[in-house]
Design an enzyme around this catalytic site. Structure first.
Site, PDB file in Angstrom:
ATOM      1  N   VAL A  19      41.526 170.294  32.033  1.00 14.83           N
ATOM      2  CA  VAL A  19      42.369 169.579  32.862  1.00 14.83           C
ATOM      3  C   VAL A  19      41.443 168.698  33.983  1.00 14.83           C
ATOM      4  O   VAL A  19      40.368 169.216  34.370  1.00 14.83           O
ATOM      5  CB  VAL A  19      42.992 170.514  33.856  1.00 14.83           C
ATOM      6  CG1 VAL A  19      43.979 169.944  34.838  1.00 14.83           C
ATOM      7  CG2 VAL A  19      44.311 171.294  33.174  1.00 14.83           C
ATOM      8  N   CYS A  20      41.886 167.536  34.358  1.00 15.12           N
ATOM      9  CA  CYS A  20      40.998 166.835  35.190  1.00 15.12           C
ATOM     10  C   CYS A  20      39.633 166.770  34.754  1.00 15.12           C
ATOM     11  O   CYS A  20      39.245 166.458  33.426  1.00 15.12           O
ATOM     12  CB  CYS A  20      41.047 167.681  36.567  1.00 15.12           C
ATOM     13  SG  CYS A  20      40.413 166.646  38.056  1.00 15.12           S
ATOM     14  N   THR A  21      38.716 166.883  35.706  1.00 16.90           N
ATOM     15  CA  THR A  21      36.935 166.792  35.290  1.00 16.90           C
ATOM     16  C   THR A  21      36.446 167.788  34.256  1.00 16.90           C
ATOM     17  O   THR A  21      35.602 167.542  34.047  1.00 16.90           O
ATOM     18  CB  THR A  21      36.269 166.362  36.540  1.00 16.90           C
ATOM     19  OG1 THR A  21      36.370 167.607  37.230  1.00 16.90           O
ATOM     20  CG2 THR A  21      36.397 165.020  37.116  1.00 16.90           C
TER      21      THR A  21
END
Lengths: 210, 210
Positions: B101-103
């Site tokens: 998720v995300c970075t």
């Protein structure tokens, strides 16, 4: 803007997202300082049994600006956690906002804080609000004076963004929304009893919460 | 369905919702057992400094069925957490699904797990994926073989529901969605760089994330 204390009381069996959604949004407000508190401080286990988060004693927080009460499946069993309810009543006296997510509303209700208040909760529990002299509203979130209640679990994101806007303005709230890339695209239309396919609704109704 | 282990590696500075969103959805799958792990086990602090969650040692999990790697602002600084990257490579060998998720995608990339893979990440970091020989895709989530990457922070809910459907079928995924009342109604249209008002985009771009 000065410091703004946000208190999130947790208890064994709380639903993590009920607490973490508002935490994620409100902690990004300028000056925000979020504190998780519990009657039994230390590690507090969520409803799945897979997550434990650290909490300070309830007494560590005397006059938070914002209180956000998460729900959890255990709240469905009427409990008399008098210490927590006393604390809720006490902090509500001076809070700017007293909020709940999901069945957290039933705790606010049990504390006597929803009398005459329009409020919402998880869709499976709406009919329980009347027992606290609250008026149940089918809505994603409901503002009534300084009381703010959100629907089930994930509704805390929407409620907290709306609350962030009231506190710090639309630009700040929108910036938080963009920062957490809250551009929801659920793969199904099944998130409410009105949109869910009948077989999904029947399945969830026939057992403990998903 | 037998037990299905889900490992979520966390580290100081992780973004809580990146981890908790998928946890909330995937932990409700039949037979799921979610474990939070970290290179330094014990209490691991999130990016805000306001939340600490308990994690087991990385070595406690050898062959999880699912790995979900959360992101965090500190991931933007190229770090060489060799122990975590080694663990990611090791568990990816036998995982059924390796997700981020995300970075968190940048950690998968740094581990060499996104070579030749279509992937996504937080909108502010899409251009960094090419450095890991991944193809950046502007999407809420991307499935590429057993690798699944989600956009920023809140995108983990959408990704995890789509993943839940692949694992257990649409009916189960939809039941989870209804259980957590995931019927998002953001108060603003500001969740992506394409929908956000220009002044909001400028504000977020001009400073550290939200």
């Amino acid at each position: 803007m000065g410091a703004m204390q946000i208190a999130i009381p947790v208890y064994p069996g709380f639903t993590a997202t009920d607490a973490i959604g508002p935490y994620e949004v409100l902690s990004r407000l300028p000056g925000a300082r979020t504190v998780f508190v519990a009657r039994e401080p230390g590690l507090v286990e969520s409803d799945t049994g897979f997550l434990r988060i650290e909490a300070q004693p309830l007494s560590a927080v005397a006059a938070p600006a914002i209180v956000v009460v998460p729900g959890g499946p255990t709240v469905r069993v009427p409990t008399g956690d008098a210490v927590l309810l006393d604390w809720l009543r006490a902090v509500d006296r001076t809070s700017t906002w007293t909020a709940s997510v999901c069945t957290g509303a039933l705790l606010l209700g049990a504390a006597g804080l929803l009398r005459g208040v329009d409020a919402t909760t998880h869709w499976e529990d709406l009919d329980r609000l009347a027992g606290f002299d609250a008026t149940a509203v089918e809505a994603r979130y409901v503002f009534h004076g300084k009381r703010v209640t959100a629907a089930g679990v994930s509704a805390g994101f929407d409620m907290a963004l709306a609350l962030a806007a009231r506190i710090a303005g639309d630009l700040v709230a929108q910036s938080i929304q963009l920062g957490i890339e809250y551009d929801p695209q659920p793969p199904f239309r099944a998130g409410s009893p009105r949109s869910a396919p009948p077989e999904v609704l029947a399945r969830v109704r026939s057992r403990e919460r998903g």
